[in-house]
Design an enzyme around this catalytic site. Structure first.
Site, PDB file in Angstrom:
ATOM      1  N   HIS A   1      20.966 -33.970 -17.955  1.00 23.14           N
ATOM      2  CA  HIS A   1      21.079 -35.432 -17.951  1.00 23.14           C
ATOM      3  C   HIS A   1      21.511 -35.905 -19.321  1.00 23.14           C
ATOM      4  CE1 HIS A   1      20.133 -39.645 -17.263  1.00 23.14           C
ATOM      5  NE2 HIS A   1      20.181 -39.334 -15.980  1.00 23.14           N
TER       6      HIS A   1
ATOM      7  N   ASP B   1      18.398 -35.711  -8.724  1.00 20.17           N
ATOM      8  CA  ASP B   1      19.106 -35.211  -7.541  1.00 20.17           C
ATOM      9  C   ASP B   1      18.661 -33.821  -7.099  1.00 20.17           C
ATOM     10  OD1 ASP B   1      20.811 -37.461  -7.231  1.00 20.17           O
ATOM     11  OD2 ASP B   1      21.956 -36.793  -8.962  1.00 20.17           O
TER      12      ASP B   1
HETATM   13  N1  CMC Z   1      24.672 -26.436 -15.725  1.00 19.81           N
HETATM   14  C1  CMC Z   1      25.103 -25.663 -16.744  1.00 19.81           C
HETATM   15  N2  CMC Z   1      25.364 -26.116 -17.981  1.00 19.81           N
HETATM   16  C2  CMC Z   1      25.187 -27.433 -18.205  1.00 19.81           C
HETATM   17  C3  CMC Z   1      24.745 -28.304 -17.188  1.00 19.81           C
HETATM   18  C4  CMC Z   1      24.466 -27.759 -15.907  1.00 19.81           C
HETATM   19  N3  CMC Z   1      24.050 -28.541 -14.913  1.00 19.81           N
HETATM   20  N4  CMC Z   1      24.670 -29.563 -17.686  1.00 19.81           N
HETATM   21  C5  CMC Z   1      25.052 -29.483 -18.971  1.00 19.81           C
HETATM   22  N5  CMC Z   1      25.365 -28.191 -19.285  1.00 19.81           N
HETATM   23  C6  CMC Z   1      25.752 -27.682 -20.610  1.00 19.81           C
HETATM   24  C7  CMC Z   1      27.191 -28.015 -20.942  1.00 19.81           C
HETATM   25  O1  CMC Z   1      28.071 -27.004 -20.520  1.00 19.81           O
HETATM   26  C8  CMC Z   1      27.110 -28.131 -22.456  1.00 19.81           C
HETATM   27  O2  CMC Z   1      27.071 -26.821 -22.988  1.00 19.81           O
HETATM   28  P1  CMC Z   1      27.735 -26.497 -24.426  1.00 19.81           P
HETATM   29  O3  CMC Z   1      26.949 -27.299 -25.416  1.00 19.81           O
HETATM   30  O4  CMC Z   1      27.591 -25.036 -24.579  1.00 19.81           O
HETATM   31  O5  CMC Z   1      29.163 -26.937 -24.329  1.00 19.81           O
HETATM   32  C9  CMC Z   1      25.753 -28.763 -22.694  1.00 19.81           C
HETATM   33  O6  CMC Z   1      24.958 -28.370 -21.569  1.00 19.81           O
HETATM   34  C10 CMC Z   1      25.774 -30.285 -22.792  1.00 19.81           C
HETATM   35  O7  CMC Z   1      26.411 -30.771 -21.613  1.00 19.81           O
HETATM   36  P2  CMC Z   1      27.294 -32.085 -21.549  1.00 19.81           P
HETATM   37  O8  CMC Z   1      28.292 -31.951 -20.463  1.00 19.81           O
HETATM   38  O9  CMC Z   1      27.815 -32.407 -22.922  1.00 19.81           O
HETATM   39  O10 CMC Z   1      26.185 -33.161 -21.191  1.00 19.81           O
HETATM   40  P3  CMC Z   1      26.456 -34.614 -20.637  1.00 19.81           P
HETATM   41  O11 CMC Z   1      25.354 -35.448 -21.122  1.00 19.81           O
HETATM   42  O12 CMC Z   1      27.838 -35.051 -20.948  1.00 19.81           O
HETATM   43  O13 CMC Z   1      26.386 -34.427 -19.043  1.00 19.81           O
HETATM   44  C11 CMC Z   1      25.584 -34.293 -16.823  1.00 19.81           C
HETATM   45  C12 CMC Z   1      25.312 -34.786 -18.248  1.00 19.81           C
HETATM   46  C13 CMC Z   1      24.518 -34.857 -15.912  1.00 19.81           C
HETATM   47  C14 CMC Z   1      26.952 -34.813 -16.340  1.00 19.81           C
HETATM   48  C15 CMC Z   1      25.560 -32.744 -16.812  1.00 19.81           C
HETATM   49  O14 CMC Z   1      24.290 -32.282 -17.218  1.00 19.81           O
HETATM   50  C16 CMC Z   1      25.930 -32.166 -15.457  1.00 19.81           C
HETATM   51  O15 CMC Z   1      27.124 -31.988 -15.179  1.00 19.81           O
HETATM   52  N6  CMC Z   1      24.916 -31.868 -14.567  1.00 19.81           N
HETATM   53  C17 CMC Z   1      25.190 -31.397 -13.232  1.00 19.81           C
HETATM   54  C18 CMC Z   1      25.543 -32.575 -12.326  1.00 19.81           C
HETATM   55  C19 CMC Z   1      24.321 -33.408 -11.997  1.00 19.81           C
HETATM   56  O16 CMC Z   1      23.261 -32.922 -11.652  1.00 19.81           O
HETATM   57  N7  CMC Z   1      24.508 -34.747 -12.077  1.00 19.81           N
HETATM   58  C20 CMC Z   1      23.433 -35.713 -11.777  1.00 19.81           C
HETATM   59  C21 CMC Z   1      22.969 -36.441 -12.998  1.00 19.81           C
HETATM   60  S1  CMC Z   1      21.435 -37.347 -12.772  1.00 19.81           S
HETATM   61  C22 CMC Z   1      21.734 -38.581 -11.638  1.00 19.81           C
HETATM   62  C23 CMC Z   1      22.895 -39.467 -11.880  1.00 19.81           C
HETATM   63  O17 CMC Z   1      23.240 -39.814 -13.003  1.00 19.81           O
HETATM   64  O18 CMC Z   1      23.464 -39.875 -10.902  1.00 19.81           O
END
Ligand code: CMC
Length: 428
Positions: free
Chosen positions: A306, A363
């Site tokens: 998140h 989720d």
């Molecule tokens: N699985 C594997 N690696 C992950 C995941 C995951 N679910 N989420 C983040 N990472 C890693 C990402 O690859 C990055 O690694 P590195 O630092 O080595 O490059 C690090 O963690 C930081 O990730 P980010 O993409 O910079 O984080 P963000 O804040 O931009 O993204 C997120 C947040 C929710 C989009 C992401 O965690 C994600 O894609 N999660 C899976 C999709 C999901 O469950 N979404 C629902 C979110 S909650 C409800 C809502 O908002 O609707």
């Protein structure tokens, strides 16, 4: 702490005011920075950017706190109803019994769609995703119920808010009935919000639906938990689009489209596909965790991570408990729950996830409850939208009532070609 931050650029120092929130959170106000220095700030993905001040929802992502209008979400999930929470979000206070009664009556009054809108459902191809149907239908409300821009409403949004919250449920249930080829079921005046929805979804002329108060409560709780989440992607979409003075129906329709993405609300459906895939391939959880960690693979563990929470999402905790309760009550043994728990256990003890503060989000477990209730996976993001409606409405209301509100219009740093002369097309 000083009331100003100082920015030094060469010999020049700029004083930037510091804004402090109710809970002590701080921001540097850069409103005049460009006018004074010629510089803008750069923050792709807005991870460090506050787009507004707000009195609606408070989150502390490090401590796992979520409050609506000051009230902890777990307290609301336990004691409130979705309708009461919607009133709290939109009107900034819990309703008295009389206010709750008139709000419920407004919801009943606006639960029917204009009969001509029913034909729209016939125009969608079979198998259309219900999120596309929902956003289209909500946008179409602008044609059937016009004069819903901020200026025409003049802050009096009760009827429009009630129509939105109520009709979205009717659209969702109609879309589902249409997809399975069953006759639609109309809303009833004698049922509560969630009971009415369940009845519209599952009642049929050949098999009457028996309303179970525990299922109603579980659904109520899920909708409360989803009701607002400050400036997330879809809410920001609502504020950005609403800032152009677009009418409220088209604005909310844009929010629904933003929510449909798998990184946002669409994640609940994606979690179920992921868990089903694991079960189908023999339940190898380790393989999925390795895949999520593999930087060469775009796959992510759905329902994990998140932007704001660096600990377990407080909503995920409530949903996980609710998931156990409802499965036990309905005597369901869902293999997806076992896989989800194993996945959580292994991922939350794995260095990759620990070092990046990746924990289950809202989720991760919600889809398992929806399955138990009988809601198919392609309807799960629609359920998220049903829950988020009061949040989008209250954020829109706050945005249009803000004095001196401006159209949202970020800037950029241009990195394309420098001045280039036009050349007529050459012969091939
Ligand atoms: N699985 C594997 N690696 C992950 C995941 C995951 N679910 N989420 C983040 N990472 C890693 C990402 O690859 C990055 O690694 P590195 O630092 O080595 O490059 C690090 O963690 C930081 O990730 P980010 O993409 O910079 O984080 P963000 O804040 O931009 O993204 C997120 C947040 C929710 C989009 C992401 O965690 C994600 O894609 N999660 C899976 C999709 C999901 O469950 N979404 C629902 C979110 S909650 C409800 C809502 O908002 O609707």
């Amino acid at each position: 702490m000083s009331k100003f931050a100082e920015l030094k650029l060469g010999k020049q120092t700029y004083k930037l005011p510091i804004i402090t929130g109710t809970e002590g959170e701080k921001a540097i106000d850069i409103t005049n920075l460009r006018a004074e220095s010629g510089l803008i700030t750069f923050d792709p993905g807005f991870g460090n950017t506050g787009s507004c001040t707000s009195k609606i929802t408070y989150i502390d992502g490090n401590k796992g706190i979520l409050r609506y209008r000051g009230i902890p979400v777990d307290e609301l999930a336990e004691k409130s109803t979705f309708v009461e929470t919607a009133h709290l979000l939109i009107h900034n206070k819990l309703p008295s019994k009389c206010q709750l009664n008139s709000f419920s009556q407004l919801l009943t009054k606006h639960s029917l769609m204009h009969e001509d809108m029913r034909h729209f459902f016939d125009g969608f191809p079979r198998g259309s995703h219900p999120m596309y149907i929902l956003s289209t239908m909500i946008n179409a409300l602008s044609a059937f119920y016009p004069n819903v821009d901020a200026e025409s409403l003049k802050g009096d949004i009760d009827e429009t808010a009630a129509r939105l919250i109520s009709i979205v449920r009717t659209f969702a249930a109609f879309a589902y009935k249409k997809s399975i080829g069953e006759p639609i079921v109309y809303p009833r005046h004698d049922l509560s919000y969630c009971a009415n929805f369940l009845n519209m979804m599952f009642d049929s002329p050949v098999k009457p639906y028996e309303i179970d108060p525990e299922i109603v409560k579980a659904l109520d709780r899920l909708l409360i938990i989803h009701a607002d989440h400050e400036q997330n992607c879809s809410t920001s979409a609502v504020r950005v689009i609403g800032s152009a003075q677009v009418n409220i129906y088209s604005t909310i329709s844009a929010g629904i489209n933003a929510l449909s993405g798998p990184l946002h609300g669409g994640a609940n459906q994606a979690v179920i596909s992921m868990l089903e895939g694991i079960v189908k391939r023999g339940g190898n959880v380790d393989k999925v965790i390795e895949k999520a960690k593999d930087k060469k693979n775009p796959f992510r563990l759905m329902g994990f991570g998140h932007r704001i929470y660096k600990t377990v999402d407080p909503r995920a905790k409530i949903i996980k408990q609710s998931c156990h309760d409802i499965l036990e009550k309905l005597n369901i043994n869902d293999p997806l729950l076992d896989v989800a728990m194993e996945l959580e256990e292994k991922a939350t003890n794995d260095e990759y996830f620990l070092s990046r503060n990746l924990y289950p989000n809202v989720d991760f477990y919600s889809g398992i409850i929806y399955r138990a209730i009988g809601i198919p996976s392609n309807m799960m993001t629609v359920m998220f939208a049903l829950g988020r409606l009061p949040g989008w409405i209250s954020q829109w209301k706050e945005m249009i009532s803000t004095k001196g509100a401006k159209i949202a219009r970020p800037r950029q740093i241009y990195k394309g070609r420098a001045l280039t002369k036009y050349q007529a097309p050459q012969d091939c």
